[in-house]
Design a protein around this motif. Structure first.
Motif, PDB file in Angstrom:
ATOM      1  N   SER A 419     -11.048  -7.485  11.976  1.00  0.00           N
ATOM      2  CA  SER A 419     -12.203  -6.837  12.607  1.00  0.00           C
ATOM      3  C   SER A 419     -13.508  -7.460  12.129  1.00  0.00           C
ATOM      4  O   SER A 419     -14.480  -7.540  12.876  1.00  0.00           O
ATOM      5  CB  SER A 419     -12.190  -5.335  12.310  1.00  0.00           C
ATOM      6  N   ASP A 420     -13.561  -7.895  10.860  1.00  0.00           N
ATOM      7  CA  ASP A 420     -14.683  -8.682  10.341  1.00  0.00           C
ATOM      8  C   ASP A 420     -14.205 -10.119  10.227  1.00  0.00           C
ATOM      9  O   ASP A 420     -13.251 -10.409   9.484  1.00  0.00           O
ATOM     10  CB  ASP A 420     -15.115  -8.171   8.960  1.00  0.00           C
ATOM     11  N   ARG A 421     -14.854 -11.026  10.949  1.00  0.00           N
ATOM     12  CA  ARG A 421     -14.349 -12.392  11.001  1.00  0.00           C
ATOM     13  C   ARG A 421     -15.428 -13.344  11.492  1.00  0.00           C
ATOM     14  O   ARG A 421     -16.512 -12.919  11.927  1.00  0.00           O
ATOM     15  CB  ARG A 421     -13.141 -12.490  11.928  1.00  0.00           C
ATOM     16  N   VAL A 433     -20.235 -14.393  14.409  1.00  0.00           N
ATOM     17  CA  VAL A 433     -19.824 -13.503  13.330  1.00  0.00           C
ATOM     18  C   VAL A 433     -19.532 -12.131  13.931  1.00  0.00           C
ATOM     19  O   VAL A 433     -20.335 -11.596  14.708  1.00  0.00           O
ATOM     20  CB  VAL A 433     -20.916 -13.395  12.250  1.00  0.00           C
ATOM     21  N   PHE A 434     -18.365 -11.573  13.576  1.00  0.00           N
ATOM     22  CA  PHE A 434     -17.954 -10.257  14.074  1.00  0.00           C
ATOM     23  C   PHE A 434     -17.921  -9.265  12.910  1.00  0.00           C
ATOM     24  O   PHE A 434     -17.469  -9.598  11.817  1.00  0.00           O
ATOM     25  CB  PHE A 434     -16.550 -10.324  14.697  1.00  0.00           C
ATOM     26  N   HIS A 435     -18.386  -8.058  13.173  1.00  0.00           N
ATOM     27  CA  HIS A 435     -18.241  -6.943  12.234  1.00  0.00           C
ATOM     28  C   HIS A 435     -17.720  -5.748  13.008  1.00  0.00           C
ATOM     29  O   HIS A 435     -18.233  -5.411  14.087  1.00  0.00           O
ATOM     30  CB  HIS A 435     -19.573  -6.603  11.564  1.00  0.00           C
ATOM     31  N   ASP A 436     -16.672  -5.148  12.480  1.00  0.00           N
ATOM     32  CA  ASP A 436     -16.014  -4.020  13.155  1.00  0.00           C
ATOM     33  C   ASP A 436     -15.611  -4.386  14.577  1.00  0.00           C
ATOM     34  O   ASP A 436     -15.675  -3.568  15.496  1.00  0.00           O
ATOM     35  CB  ASP A 436     -16.927  -2.788  13.172  1.00  0.00           C
ATOM     36  N   SER A 562     -25.835 -13.287   7.992  1.00  0.00           N
ATOM     37  CA  SER A 562     -24.780 -12.515   8.674  1.00  0.00           C
ATOM     38  C   SER A 562     -23.510 -12.439   7.841  1.00  0.00           C
ATOM     39  O   SER A 562     -22.872 -11.377   7.779  1.00  0.00           O
ATOM     40  CB  SER A 562     -24.474 -13.147  10.034  1.00  0.00           C
ATOM     41  N   VAL A 563     -23.127 -13.538   7.202  1.00  0.00           N
ATOM     42  CA  VAL A 563     -21.849 -13.534   6.479  1.00  0.00           C
ATOM     43  C   VAL A 563     -21.977 -12.971   5.066  1.00  0.00           C
ATOM     44  O   VAL A 563     -20.994 -12.469   4.511  1.00  0.00           O
ATOM     45  CB  VAL A 563     -21.229 -14.949   6.439  1.00  0.00           C
ATOM     46  N   ASP A 566     -22.316  -8.739   5.046  1.00  0.00           N
ATOM     47  CA  ASP A 566     -21.158  -7.969   5.483  1.00  0.00           C
ATOM     48  C   ASP A 566     -21.492  -6.959   6.571  1.00  0.00           C
ATOM     49  O   ASP A 566     -20.776  -5.988   6.781  1.00  0.00           O
ATOM     50  CB  ASP A 566     -20.533  -7.250   4.280  1.00  0.00           C
ATOM     51  N   GLY A 567     -22.635  -7.162   7.246  1.00  0.00           N
ATOM     52  CA  GLY A 567     -22.970  -6.300   8.378  1.00  0.00           C
ATOM     53  C   GLY A 567     -23.489  -4.928   8.017  1.00  0.00           C
ATOM     54  O   GLY A 567     -24.097  -4.250   8.827  1.00  0.00           O
ATOM     55  N   LEU A 598     -14.072 -13.689   4.288  1.00  0.00           N
ATOM     56  CA  LEU A 598     -14.016 -13.425   5.729  1.00  0.00           C
ATOM     57  C   LEU A 598     -13.033 -14.380   6.400  1.00  0.00           C
ATOM     58  O   LEU A 598     -13.111 -15.592   6.183  1.00  0.00           O
ATOM     59  CB  LEU A 598     -15.395 -13.595   6.367  1.00  0.00           C
TER      60      LEU A 598
END
Length: 673
Positions: A419-421, A433-436, A562-563, A566-567, A598
């Motif tokens: 989900s975080d990647r 960048v993805f969070h949740d 962003s990384v 951790d959002g 990540l």
């Protein structure tokens, strides 16, 4: 004379006996001080019965040195190749701790050491062609008629010759099926007491829809015979099992080995274990079809490709009225074909009378959308190819191949991306960048050139280095720097030295460093990473394949924000602000650990769903991977490198000034990658 000969013979015999006793004493003494529990399984030598095994001589009669066993710790385990370790050097982190860091071989990506196979069937030796698999153990009790018929049918299938490019996989599947039934004493799986089990109908329904997922499962049975002769039931049983195993293996990526496409594809599909699939599906009852379908990729982007393929298959029938031939239509033109074109695309004219035959802006946009989703050159004009496609001629030939190839490449990806990647989309030239599970930041990137592709694989990003040093790889020194040095020219901005007779070149930290002011590390066998670059002008190009394999990131400190945060800021405060990171810029390397590692996926998809509209769009196959997968699915072994080499040079509409800027940036010493 005879006495001396006899004396000599007896002496030799005594010496040989003493040597044998000494050798056995040494064997025994090796474990003299070992734990009895640890040596209880040491076998007695075949030529020495246990009751007659001699005791170890005492040190007084046979003096000897004690032997010892040393076992070095290792990450290696049986059945797996020793992991390749990247070369490392040490550096100081911001807190003063010494950490290891990879050298900086951005310029030339090396193929990784082949990873262990992820195929559970590779642990067992497949049956040889034309030879039935041997039973696991001799049958002591004669089999009942139905199990005997199943065994006989399996033996016959195993002995049958298999030809074609799928022969190796099919032999493995048949050997696995034979082993599975041997373990269950050849009892039927899909029927009992003269009736089919509950899972049969849902499984048959799913197998009938294998084409929806572009799977090529052959010989799907129409039903399972539960009542009939033993031979009829046995052959029906095996046909059902073979279809289920073939579906499961194809759904998880068994048809195309990524290593055949390119050694720079590190993705390894997690292939299904036939025994586990058969047990799970047969026990699932009415949910058996869903269990089988779930073996396909579950990402929504895969589902979009599958849905587009289904709609393409549904539109295969030629249009009732083909669009007549005529001149290419552009905005502002009037033509008698326009009303038919409007009807075909569902676009109404603003004025049904005055504008019915006008090729206006709205119609041009609809044509562009059709061209984009059907793999045609997007121009917004009604050209010959677009008219033919709208008329049903050659419908889907290009787009269908792209859809199927990209669906196959999705099978190489991990089923859980995290989900975080971080996702690097190579054909789109972006990193996200993805969070949740939601995208929170997207940056432009520069990727590898067609002849030096960016590797495709998944890994974990762990830390970043501010003010990186670039240790120039030997391949770059030899190909791009040695000639300049031999001519007596210097390497401005580089430190040149000799280490054990070998020339080494290093570029210190600084604004002109080829890696820029920050790089992002995820140690891997390909020795690639994400980094900044001083060549900012390259990010303005629409096609950004300029590097030797590493990924250059636009606005790298925005990406770092962003990384590294951790959002979710701690206590409402940002932990690593961009200002804080920029204060670290200087002339020495500084290490920053991510708050949590990540997952990072470097991906390659040339057909994908648009994030905003959901419609499938196509991108340039810059490395030839999609076309190579299409060829592999047809049984044509054509590595991607050969596909790229066959492509003819294309003329681009890129402005000369921009093209010149890109060429100059690639060629200069400031960024020789």
């Amino acid at each position: 004379m005879r006495v001396r000969w006899l004396h000599a013979t007896l002496s030799a015999a005594v010496l040989l006996a003493s040597g044998a006793t000494l050798a056995r004493a040494q064997d025994i003494d090796l474990f003299a001080n070992a734990d009895p529990a640890a040596t209880s399984n040491i076998p007695v030598k075949p030529d020495m019965p246990a009751a007659a095994a001699p005791a170890a001589p005492t040190p007084a009669t046979v003096p000897m040195a004690k032997a010892s066993l040393t076992i070095e710790p290792s990450d290696w385990s049986p059945g797996h190749a020793a992991p390749a370790q990247p070369q490392a050097e040490t550096g100081k982190r911001g807190d003063g701790k010494t950490v290891s860091k990879l050298d900086d071989p951005d310029t030339v990506v090396k193929p990784a050491v082949p990873a262990p196979s992820q195929d559970p069937l590779d642990t067992a030796k497949p049956a040889e062609p034309g030879k039935a698999p041997e039973p696991a153990a001799a049958q002591v009790v004669p089999l009942a008629p139905l199990p005997a018929a199943i065994k006989a049918a399996l033996d016959k299938r195993g002995a049958a010759e298999i030809r074609g490019f799928e022969a190796v996989e099919r032999r493995k599947e048949r050997a696995a099926i034979a082993a599975y039934y041997a373990a269950r004493k050849y009892q039927p799986l899909w029927s009992g007491n003269g009736a089919a089990i509950a899972a049969v109908d849902p499984v048959l329904a799913r197998l009938a829809k294998a084409g929806d997922d572009a799977l090529g499962v052959a010989d799907i049975p129409a039903k399972v015979v539960a009542k009939g002769t033993e031979d009829e039931v046995a052959w029906s049983e095996i046909a059902m099992t073979e279809a289920v195993v073939a579906y499961s293996r194809q759904a998880t990526g068994a048809r195309v080995d990524p290593r055949v496409i390119s050694p720079l594809i590190g993705a390894r599909p997690q292939l299904a274990d036939p025994a586990k699939v058969l047990d799970d599906v047969a026990a699932a009852g009415s949910a058996a079809g869903d269990r089988l379908a779930a073996l396909n990729p579950v990402d929504p982007r895969y589902a979009a490709l599958r849905d587009r393929l289904a709609s393409l298959h549904g539109a295969r029938a030629p249009a009732t009225t083909p669009i007549p031939a005529g001149p290419v239509l552009r905005i502002g033109m009037h033509d008698a074909r326009v009303p038919l074109l409007r009807a075909r695309l569902g676009v109404m004219a603003l004025d049904l009378v005055a504008d019915a035959d006008e090729y206006d802006m709205e119609l041009a946009e609809a044509v562009s959308a059709y061209q984009r989703s059907n793999g045609l050159r997007v121009s917004g004009r009604l050209d010959t190819a677009t008219a033919a496609s709208l008329s049903g001629a050659g419908k889907g030939s290009s787009l269908e191949g792209a859809l199927v190839a990209n669906m196959e490449m999705w099978r190489w990806m991990p089923r859980d991306l995290g989900s975080d990647r971080i996702e690097v989309d190579v054909p789109a030239y972006v990193v996200t960048v993805f969070h949740d599970g939601e995208p929170v930041a997207t940056n432009r990137v520069v990727v590898g050139k067609p002849d030096t592709p960016t590797p495709i694989f998944s890994n974990t990003m762990k830390y970043a280095i501010v003010n990186p040093v670039w240790n120039v790889p030997q391949s770059i020194i030899k190909k791009e720097m040695m000639a300049k040095i031999d001519r007596g020219g210097g390497l401005r901005g580089f430190e040149v030295s000799y280490n054990h007779g070998q020339l080494t070149v290093k570029q210190p930290s600084g604004p002109k460093n080829a890696l820029g002011q920050i790089k992002f590390m995820f140690p891997n066998d390909f020795s690639v990473y994400l980094h900044d670059t001083p060549s900012k002008s390259l990010f303005s190009a629409s096609k950004r394949a300029f590097s030797h394999g590493c990924v250059r990131v636009d606005q790298p400190f925005d990406f770092a924000f962003s990384v590294l945060n951790d959002g979710v800021p701690e206590g409402g405060k940002v932990v690593w602000s961009q200002k804080r990171l920029e204060k670290m810029i200087g002339d020495s390397e500084r290490y920053v650990n991510l708050p949590k590692p990540l997952p990072i996926h470097i991906m390659y998809f040339t057909a994908t769903a648009d994030a905003e509209t959901g419609k499938v769009v196509q991108r340039e196959d810059i490395y030839g991977y999609a076309r190579a997968v299409t060829a592999a699915l047809k049984g044509e072994a054509r590595p991607a490198a050969a596909v790229v080499a066959e492509r003819k040079p294309r003329r681009t509409a890129e402005r000369p000034a921009r093209a010149a800027t890109a060429r100059a940036a690639v060629a200069t010493d400031e960024d020789p990658r």
